[in-house]
Design an enzyme around this catalytic site. Sequence first.
Site, short mmCIF file in Angstrom:
data_model
loop_
_atom_site.label_atom_id
_atom_site.label_comp_id
_atom_site.label_asym_id
_atom_site.label_seq_id
_atom_site.Cartn_x
_atom_site.Cartn_y
_atom_site.Cartn_z
N HIS A 1 2.01 4.39 -2.96
CA HIS A 1 2.06 5.84 -2.76
C HIS A 1 3.41 6.40 -3.18
CE1 HIS A 1 -1.77 6.36 -0.84
NE2 HIS A 1 -1.48 5.64 0.22
N HIS B 1 0.84 -1.20 0.00
CA HIS B 1 0.00 0.00 0.00
C HIS B 1 0.87 1.25 0.00
CE1 HIS B 1 -3.68 2.27 1.52
NE2 HIS B 1 -2.69 3.13 1.75
N GLU B 2 1.86 1.30 0.92
CA GLU B 2 2.71 2.48 1.04
C GLU B 2 3.68 2.61 -0.14
OE1 GLU B 2 2.04 4.72 3.10
OE2 GLU B 2 0.59 3.56 4.24
N ASP C 1 -5.97 8.65 3.38
CA ASP C 1 -5.87 8.89 1.94
C ASP C 1 -7.10 9.61 1.42
OD1 ASP C 1 -3.42 7.59 1.86
OD2 ASP C 1 -4.31 5.63 1.49
#
Length: 414
Positions: free
Chosen positions: A71, A67-68, A166
């Site tokens: 980003h 997930h990170e 987010d």
Amino acid sequence: MRATVVLGRIAGIRVGVHWSVLLIFGVIVLGLAQGRLPQAHPGEGWPVYWAIGLLTAVVFFASLLAHELAHAIVARRNGVEVDDIVLWLLGGAARLKAEAPSPAAELRIAGVGPLVSLVLGGLFALATWGLDAVSAPGPVVEAAVWLAVINILLAAFNVIPAAPLDGGRLLRAFLWWRTGDRLRATAGATTAGRVFGWLLVAFGLLLFMRGDVFGGLWLAMIGWFLAATATAEGQQAQLRAVLAGVPVRDVMTPDPVTVPAGLTVARFLDDPRYRYRHSAFPVTGEGVDVGGGARPVVGLMTLDLARAVGEERRPAVTVGQAMLPLERAEVVDADTPLAEVLPRVEPGAEHRLLVLDGGRLAGIVSASDVSRAVTWLMTTAQRGAEARRGGDAADSGGRRGDWGQGWDDRSRGA
């Protein structure tokens, strides 16, 4: 949030974990091995439950990392440098060195994280179906179900329109696009974050009073974190607005005292020039002249790093061996806007910014330098507002063009 342990780099991005990860990791393993797995599929031995629980927790944190990383990778593709990724108690955080350059870039950077979690949730759901079709052991199927649900919930929670989630970034991108004002957009997103955070705190306390001690405290802690972080983000946005247009060179301490890399730690600590004046010093090497008779900067030395060297070893260990190497120190160009490097300015001698101008050491910046600059700017802005109200705006002293000379005179007199 600084990493306690650095795991390495993925796609060139430094990845680390904070010690608090151990707490949530233990809670997940315990909840699966002693709760969900034996309750859903009794009859297996405890080593099976614990092994599956451990593996599931590892895969879950790998999902958080994905997930990170999403980003971070999209941020880099949109021209935003990434400091690092840190996994901690309440999930993960990709620390960006600057703001998104446009609402569209903000949308892409913020939206890709929940999208990755949603895709992972779908993949684990497919894995659940596949494992069940081949009659895999019940606890294994249950672990896949848990991973599917937790990733989908993670995606859903993260799109709530409240900073610092987010969804708060998505809300800010929309407000920024709609109003054309990044500061107003940030204020709207952070206000939503504070309201949502305190609602979670209230709901958590209600659960606590009704007997759900752990769930209530956990929800209240998450709510408090969201409210506090949203408040901090709002303050950072206001600070960036105050510092708009101010280059690093205007707030740095110019021509700082340097220490040669070949000096021993013992002599470094004994020399009054280093021991009593400052807590951090740029380190110069023996390389080629970089202009103006200056030697190249090779790192940053602090008193704490020197004192960490055993007393019996200090006469033999050099500053170059004990220092923070240049590749690990914070380095910035003198003409970089201060607002862009603000997230990198933290308390502590090891977080000093080394300022370079054409490859030559020009100065050093500490958190106190930035604090003094902000105080000066806010004071002059207030005087300017008072003067304008009094009909004398021309002499307010708050004009942007007066900043450099005014701060220079003030700092030299301090």
